[in-house]
Enzyme design. Structure first.
Site, mmCIF file in Angstrom:
data_model
loop_
_atom_site.group_PDB
_atom_site.id
_atom_site.type_symbol
_atom_site.label_atom_id
_atom_site.label_comp_id
_atom_site.label_asym_id
_atom_site.label_seq_id
_atom_site.Cartn_x
_atom_site.Cartn_y
_atom_site.Cartn_z
ATOM 1 N N SER A 1 -85.463 25.090 52.654
ATOM 2 C CA SER A 1 -86.060 25.876 51.566
ATOM 3 C C SER A 1 -86.235 25.036 50.305
ATOM 4 C CB SER A 1 -85.322 27.178 51.274
ATOM 5 O OG SER A 1 -86.203 28.008 50.519
ATOM 6 N N HIS B 1 -83.744 22.951 35.998
ATOM 7 C CA HIS B 1 -84.445 22.934 34.722
ATOM 8 C C HIS B 1 -83.419 22.563 33.668
ATOM 9 C CE1 HIS B 1 -87.832 25.019 36.586
ATOM 10 N NE2 HIS B 1 -86.951 25.866 37.087
ATOM 11 N N CYS C 1 -82.768 28.918 53.882
ATOM 12 C CA CYS C 1 -82.933 29.927 54.914
ATOM 13 C C CYS C 1 -82.060 29.480 56.087
ATOM 14 C CB CYS C 1 -84.388 30.085 55.321
ATOM 15 S SG CYS C 1 -85.136 28.605 55.992
#
Length: 125
Positions: free
Chosen positions: A68, A73, A88
């Site tokens: 995935s 940030h 996943c």
């Protein structure tokens, strides 16, 4: 679509300032951390934002995984970071790898404190 989604908000990070402002440096380290966690990168994007009036710009670092993604940030002017790791579990349970990667991410930034969340996604088949 069973999976595990981990998030962490990191505050007052005590790491070297370059970890919050240098996309190339952070990106290279992210790829190493992904490999060390036993996950498989398939693509990546690392971007440094221009500074605003409050200080240097932050970074967005995204690694797409076969399992995935991981996304960071940074807010350099606030010495803060948000981390997002999602795996996943279609081909196997990658939860322990995701937790190991998140632990490495938190350790990299040395925050004074964190807010972490874990969300199980999807249904058991």
């Amino acid at each position: 679509m069973k999976g595990l989604h981990l998030t962490a908000d990191l505050y007052r990070c005590r790491c070297e300032p370059a970890w919050l402002t240098d996309a190339a440096k952070l990106g290279e380290w992210c790829l190493s951390a992904v490999h060390a966690a036993g996950l498989q990168p398939v693509d990546q994007l690392f971007h440094t934002f221009a500074g605003a009036g409050k200080g240097p710009g932050g970074v967005t670092a995204t690694v797409l995984l076969a399992e995935s993604h991981v996304c960071l940030h940074t807010w350099a002017e606030e010495r803060a970071v948000t981390c997002d790791v999602y795996v996943c579990n279609f081909s196997g349970d990658h939860s322990a790898r995701a937790r190991g990667l998140m632990e490495a991410l938190v350790d990299r930034f040395q925050p004074e404190w964190t807010e972490q969340r874990s969300l199980d996604r999807g249904e058991e088949n």
